[in-house]
Design an enzyme around this catalytic site. Structure first.
Site, PDB file in Angstrom:
ATOM      1  N   LYS A  64      12.645  31.902  -8.534  1.00  0.00           N
ATOM      2  CA  LYS A  64      12.623  33.328  -8.202  1.00  0.00           C
ATOM      3  C   LYS A  64      13.749  34.056  -8.943  1.00  0.00           C
ATOM      4  CE  LYS A  64      15.459  32.381  -4.119  1.00  0.00           C
ATOM      5  NZ  LYS A  64      15.454  32.223  -2.649  1.00  0.00           N
ATOM      6  N   ARG A 158      14.664  35.613  10.027  1.00  0.00           N
ATOM      7  CA  ARG A 158      14.479  36.366   8.796  1.00  0.00           C
ATOM      8  C   ARG A 158      12.988  36.347   8.500  1.00  0.00           C
ATOM      9  NH1 ARG A 158      17.113  34.399   3.042  1.00  0.00           N
ATOM     10  NH2 ARG A 158      15.412  32.912   3.244  1.00  0.00           N
ATOM     11  N   TYR A 286      40.418  53.936 -15.538  1.00  0.00           N
ATOM     12  CA  TYR A 286      40.304  54.917 -14.455  1.00  0.00           C
ATOM     13  C   TYR A 286      41.341  54.674 -13.373  1.00  0.00           C
ATOM     14  CZ  TYR A 286      35.757  56.408 -16.283  1.00  0.00           C
ATOM     15  OH  TYR A 286      34.758  56.899 -17.057  1.00  0.00           O
TER      16      TYR A 286
HETATM   17  C1  LIG Z   1      15.682  30.928  -2.379  1.00  0.00           C
HETATM   18  C2  LIG Z   1      14.964  30.031  -1.446  1.00  0.00           C
HETATM   19  C3  LIG Z   1      14.985  28.645  -1.658  1.00  0.00           C
HETATM   20  C4  LIG Z   1      15.879  27.990  -2.674  1.00  0.00           C
HETATM   21  O1  LIG Z   1      17.148  27.921  -2.092  1.00  0.00           O
HETATM   22  P1  LIG Z   1      18.378  27.236  -2.859  1.00  0.00           P
HETATM   23  O2  LIG Z   1      19.443  27.154  -1.859  1.00  0.00           O
HETATM   24  O3  LIG Z   1      18.692  28.155  -3.982  1.00  0.00           O
HETATM   25  O4  LIG Z   1      17.907  25.919  -3.340  1.00  0.00           O
HETATM   26  C5  LIG Z   1      14.195  27.852  -0.839  1.00  0.00           C
HETATM   27  N1  LIG Z   1      13.433  28.417   0.132  1.00  0.00           N
HETATM   28  C6  LIG Z   1      13.415  29.730   0.380  1.00  0.00           C
HETATM   29  C7  LIG Z   1      12.565  30.261   1.477  1.00  0.00           C
HETATM   30  C8  LIG Z   1      14.182  30.585  -0.396  1.00  0.00           C
HETATM   31  O5  LIG Z   1      14.179  31.897  -0.155  1.00  0.00           O
END
Ligand SMILES: *Cc1c(COP(=O)(O)O)cnc(C)c1O
Length: 390
Positions: A64, A158, A286
């Site tokens: 992702k 979540r 700045y």
């Molecule tokens: C991002 C995600 C993962 C991967 O998690 P990592 O800790 O990066 O390996 C796995 N499952 C879900 C539901 C996620 O959102």
């Protein structure tokens, strides 16, 4: 109408000629001249082999957010060649991008609104996570033959179905399966505290998942893919490994548990635009948040918070120049940062390493995360689109 097309023809021609001459005069170069992000795919390969050796079942490469900012297609290809057999993403759009790039491996997409393009997902053989009855309805209404993974909330509040809704969701999925509308191939959960081995929430999440699988079986489902663990649990909580693990951060060299030597894969470099000698007492950037306490040389780099260097790291961050760490001084601007190189005879065009894997003494993404009060994930996924991917 653009400003150029509004011009009389002759002036447009002059502009075009000017642009042409300008581009001819610039030395053609194969090396990108601006900030550049490079992914070491050998590192991704080594990490993938490490995880593949640790999981008892299948390894899903979670790619992702453009492969955690490392390039989704390249990370996917590399992981599949070194022991992963599945790809995982959040949205259907991300899955379709992988398909369009030639990925033929199974892909799971787990985060979609109920009006997402499930028809396209089914057509491209993208497995879908189902966190609610509304999602199940949307998917069965979108086409025949969807392969689904029921998603249980195992303690994060979540995503995923709440435990009180789980049996109804399992029964509805079983009914849809009997009607030939879907195939329930998996059950998934996710742990919220797995980066802290021994946190009681881990055992609670694992128990919730085991319960969820039992309920699914009790209503007649036979999900062969049962997946709870991500990077942290795969490294530190073997009891949470079922028939598949979803690993993202670990494949790109990030270990949230601090227990395992992984290979960082990302290097960000930037060329020096200009250098200037300044007198003691000179205020920089700045707000003049830094003032030279001696005569020194400042080097300007053409990247800033719009490119993913968190402004909150101002006053703490460093980069490497000539193999030496130099402090970033003054505020990080949107497009530029100033580096104090002391008396080093740095010249324009020399390349600074903003972060890298670390063996050369350069800052790492872990350093940037600590200077920014965040985690490495946010640093690696935050590099902006202006930075050339090399
Ligand atoms: C991002 C995600 C993962 C991967 O998690 P990592 O800790 O990066 O390996 C796995 N499952 C879900 C539901 C996620 O959102």
């Amino acid at each position: 109408m653009s400003a150029v097309s509004a011009l009389p023809i002759t002036e447009r021609a002059e502009l075009a000629e000017l642009a042409e001459r300008h581009s001819v005069r610039r030395a053609p170069t194969a090396v990108p001249s601006g900030p550049t992000l490079h992914t070491d795919l050998d590192a991704v390969a080594a990490n993938t082999r490490l995880f593949a050796a640790r999981v008892p079942g299948a390894l899903m490469a979670v790619v992702k957010a453009d492969g955690f900012g490392h390039g989704g297609a390249a990370v996917a290809r590399t992981a599949l060649a070194h022991g992963a057999s599945w790809l995982g993403v959040t949205s259907i759009e991300e899955a379709l991008t992988l398909r369009a790039g030639g990925a033929t491996a199974p892909i799971l997409s787990w985060l979609n609104t109920i009006d997402a393009d499930f028809t396209a997902a089914i057509g491209e053989r993208v497995d879908l996570a189902v966190p609610s009855a509304a999602h199940l309805d949307a998917i069965t209404g979108a086409g025949l033959g969807a392969r689904i993974h029921l998603h249980l909330d195992t303690g994060m509040a979540r995503d995923g179905a709440a435990p009180r809704d789980w049996s109804a969701l399992c029964r509805a999925a079983r009914a849809a399966e009997r009607a030939g509308l879907v195939r329930v191939v998996g059950v998934m959960g996710h742990l919220g505290c797995a980066d802290v081995p021994g946190d009681p929430a881990n055992a609670a999440g694992r128990a919730a998942f085991t319960w969820g699988v039992q309920i699914a079986r009790a209503v007649g489902l036979r999900p062969a893919l049962r997946h709870l663990a991500a990077t942290s649990a795969t490294l530190t909580y073997p009891a949470a490994l079922h028939t598949m693990s979803r690993v993202g951060a670990g494949l790109v060299g990030i270990d949230p548990t601090g227990t395992t030597r992984l290979s960082p894969a990302l290097t960000l470099t930037a060329p020096v635009v200009s250098v200037r000698r300044v007198a003691r007492g000179t205020g920089v950037g700045y707000g003049h948040t830094w003032t030279a306490d001696r005569a020194t040389t400042l080097a300007l780099l053409p990247l800033g918070y719009a490119d993913g260097l968190p402004r909150v790291a101002s006053g703490r961050a460093q980069v490497a120049l000539r193999g030496r760490r130099c402090p970033v001084v003054g505020r990080i601007s949107m497009d530029q940062v100033v580096v104090d190189v002391g008396d080093a005879p740095v010249r324009p065009g020399e390349v600074a390493t903003v972060f890298g894997p670390g063996p050369g003494g350069e800052p790492t993404t872990a350093d940037w995360a600590s200077w920014s009060d965040t985690i490495e994930h946010e640093i690696v996924t935050g590099i902006g689109p202006r930075v050339v991917r090399a």
